[in-house]
Design a protein around this motif. Structure first.
Motif, short mmCIF file in Angstrom:
data_model
loop_
_atom_site.label_atom_id
_atom_site.label_comp_id
_atom_site.label_asym_id
_atom_site.label_seq_id
_atom_site.Cartn_x
_atom_site.Cartn_y
_atom_site.Cartn_z
N PRO A 2 1.12 -1.16 0.00
CA PRO A 2 -0.20 0.12 -0.32
C PRO A 2 1.01 1.34 0.01
O PRO A 2 1.97 1.57 0.78
N GLY A 3 0.86 1.98 -0.64
CA GLY A 3 1.43 3.53 -0.91
C GLY A 3 2.62 3.54 -1.52
O GLY A 3 3.20 4.42 -1.92
N ALA A 4 2.99 2.31 -1.95
CA ALA A 4 4.52 2.03 -2.67
C ALA A 4 4.39 3.28 -3.86
O ALA A 4 5.49 3.78 -4.20
N LEU A 31 6.95 6.31 -4.99
CA LEU A 31 7.59 6.38 -5.88
C LEU A 31 7.73 7.60 -6.83
O LEU A 31 8.48 8.23 -7.36
N LEU A 32 6.41 8.37 -6.79
CA LEU A 32 6.13 8.96 -7.51
C LEU A 32 6.05 10.76 -7.08
O LEU A 32 6.07 11.63 -7.38
N GLU A 33 6.19 10.89 -6.02
CA GLU A 33 6.79 11.68 -5.36
C GLU A 33 7.73 12.99 -5.47
O GLU A 33 6.98 13.82 -5.56
N PRO A 34 8.78 12.49 -6.51
CA PRO A 34 10.00 13.44 -6.70
C PRO A 34 9.48 14.14 -7.91
O PRO A 34 9.60 14.80 -8.20
N LEU A 35 7.90 13.07 -8.53
CA LEU A 35 7.50 14.07 -9.94
C LEU A 35 7.22 15.45 -9.24
O LEU A 35 6.85 16.10 -9.91
N ALA A 36 6.44 15.30 -8.20
CA ALA A 36 5.77 16.15 -7.88
C ALA A 36 6.39 17.21 -7.09
O ALA A 36 6.08 18.82 -7.49
N ASP A 47 5.21 17.50 -14.94
CA ASP A 47 3.86 16.39 -14.85
C ASP A 47 3.39 15.57 -15.01
O ASP A 47 4.69 14.52 -16.34
N MET A 48 2.82 14.65 -14.29
CA MET A 48 3.16 12.87 -15.66
C MET A 48 1.70 13.16 -16.42
O MET A 48 0.36 13.82 -15.64
N ALA A 88 16.22 11.25 -8.49
CA ALA A 88 15.16 10.66 -7.27
C ALA A 88 14.40 9.31 -7.43
O ALA A 88 14.73 8.87 -6.46
N LEU A 89 13.49 9.50 -8.65
CA LEU A 89 12.78 8.22 -8.78
C LEU A 89 13.06 6.70 -8.88
O LEU A 89 13.34 5.69 -8.27
#
Lengths: 356, 356
Positions: free
Chosen positions: A284-286, A290-295, A300-301, A337-338
């Motif tokens: 859960p939350g993985a 992982l996507l935190e660095p993008l934000a 933008d994804m 970071a990702l």
């Protein structure tokens, strides 16, 4: 012919001569570019072509619409590039499929087009150097992601150097000549959804039955004249059905997306996309972590697509498209970071957002 | 990037701007042509387009080959005509067939293309004014004349205003991955003949079995991995066959011919063809007598094709293509004499010889 018409025709002839002179001069420049580059760099630069098309669309004084200007210059660049270095483009055959249309939309008419029997064959041709470029479908608004393309992108050393979007249309078809006797409509759930408004407006009384694919819907309609199908035209041809209503999709921008693959990706064009694939644990939350660095880096994804991992090494792989080029500082920092958080990260390529 | 490359790119950018300015001026001229013509004449003049393409091919100083120049100006004329008056072009669907390729080859990318389920539907759309132009196959080097098109040309009031030639390719295909275990090759007799030399060179030991059609050959090959077929790529896709050798036709100019139909034919372009159909009694020497006027007036015949008459009024109808325009004095005289000898004569139309 009236005097005025004759004058206009002479004026057009004069302009054509001026265009021809400049087109020929442009071709000579392209030849010199080929000589300068010889052995040093790829001849086809998707980022350069995208920049040329965008720039001319901006400079366009009218009255031609921007798409018409792009379409002419696409062909101009195609024939000039063909002179510089004849291009080979492999695509998922047979000739006359949407993949061929996508290839011509991206490369114009000049290259030598090579139809391949399977998507694997397109990848193999690029890997073996038997073609300069490959064009493969990656996402179909009707049937969803093209899994085999995603799997091959993960495993293959090829790079993504471009994208092409092609409009697709939905047709209402039946063995009958008219809709009068129809009792039901078969189609893939996504196609039924795509034609929802049209169906509500025109055939609100008919039950809509979702089936596994549009081809299956056409097959069922072929067995029973009281059944209709919603599918593409190729299915109508294949099962001998009549098209009762053409182009009934609610969204006229319904598209299939193709990727251009090669042994290199593209340089920055100022308006780019980067495709990547990475692994994520089933926790859960993985994926959120992982996507935190993008934000954090303001990247933008535009797409995220999960696939069960085939290798057994990871539980899931995620395919993502992000805005920007991997050379952009923010994108580079986010990818770094990702990469530190994911067990696996592969950048499939950076390339210009479809310009035409 | 090297200084030289940068200089060349700047030069190309400058040329593109100059081309864009002239392209836009050309489009404004086209708009004025549209205003002058309003309601008086067809907007699309095949003879004018053919003249423009031929003239530019002659003026072409290089280094681009003539075909590349024609291809760029085809697109320029297409987008300008689209501005003058948006064109509708109906063709034998589905999208992605050779008929669509032929339509785009003739009309460029600007028109609104309308796929039709049958050749009859293309004729009906033209007759009803639901489309400006129709594109129908008339002669296939593999399967011969397209009878339904010939029959409809006889019965319909539409005119022929253009022709398009499209190259077609032959593929060797099989369920097997290689040719090693192959025991026989199926194909239509004409396709076997078209690949004769290639077969002699590469597979001299395999028996060649003629069947009713290439599609039938592919179907048979799909049932037995020891059999190969020679057919088009669409058949390989349809029956799940692997293409073992692509483009094996001996003549690289192997083509399918399409006609453009409309409610008008074309004016003289200086290099034209005229299609006609006439009846002949089933009597020795009858056809020879009928054709005498053509020879007398020095009019070359490029095609002659007989069909059994369907109406019962005549025994045979003959479809002929002759060189020249019906406005040319020699052609007019020959047609007048032919009309006096034949029980029935219909001029299907005069149109420019395919220019691209």
């Amino acid at each position: 012919m009236s005097d005025e018409l004759l004058k206009l025709r002479n004026e057009i002839d004069r302009l054509d001569e001026e265009i021809l002179a400049r087109l020929s001069e442009r071709a000579r420049c392209a030849q010199r570019v080929g000589e300068v580059k010889k052995g040093n760099a790829p001849f086809y630069r998707p980022e350069r072509e995208a920049q040329v098309l965008r720039r001319l669309a901006e400079l366009n004084p009218g009255p031609l619409p921007a798409d018409a200007v792009k379409s002419v210059f696409r062909e101009i660049m195609s024939v000039c590039l063909g002179l510089e270095h004849p291009q080979r483009v492999a695509y998922l055959g047979p000739a006359g499929t949407f993949s061929e249309s996508a290839s011509r939309k991206q490369f114009g008419s000049a290259p030598s087009f090579m139809p391949m029997a399977t998507i694997e064959d397109v990848f193999r041709a690029v890997e073996a150097g038997n073609t300069d470029y490959g064009v493969v479908p990656v996402e179909n608004s009707t049937e969803g992601a093209v899994s085999i393309t995603l799997d091959l992108l993960l495993a293959s050393p090829v790079k993504v150097c471009g994208e092409v979007n092609l409009r697709i249309h939905q047709q209402l078809m039946s063995r009958a000549d008219g809709i009068g006797a129809a009792k039901r409509i078969y189609s893939h759930a996504q196609s039924l959804a795509q034609c929802h408004e049209w169906l509500n407006r025109n055939l609100p009384h008919l039950p809509r039955i979702p089936v596994a694919s549009n081809a299956e819907a056409a097959r069922l309609a072929g067995e029973d004249p009281e059944s209709c199908a919603i599918a593409g035209e190729a299915a109508a041809q294949l099962y001998g059905l009549n098209i009762l209503a053409p182009n009934i999709e609610d969204d006229p921008n319904n598209t299939t997306r193709f990727l251009v693959i090669a042994d290199h990706d593209a340089g920055p064009s100022g308006k780019d996309r980067t495709s990547l694939v990475f692994s994520a644990p089933n926790r859960p939350g993985a994926i959120h972590t992982l996507l935190e660095p993008l934000a954090q880096h303001g990247v933008d994804m535009t797409k995220l697509q999960s696939r069960p991992a085939q290798s057994g090494l990871w539980e899931y792989v995620f395919y993502a498209d992000i805005q920007g080029h991997q050379c952009d500082p923010a994108v580079a920092a986010a990818l770094k970071a990702l990469g530190e958080r994911a067990a696996f990260l592969k950048v499939l390529g950076s390339y210009p957002v479809a310009a035409i």
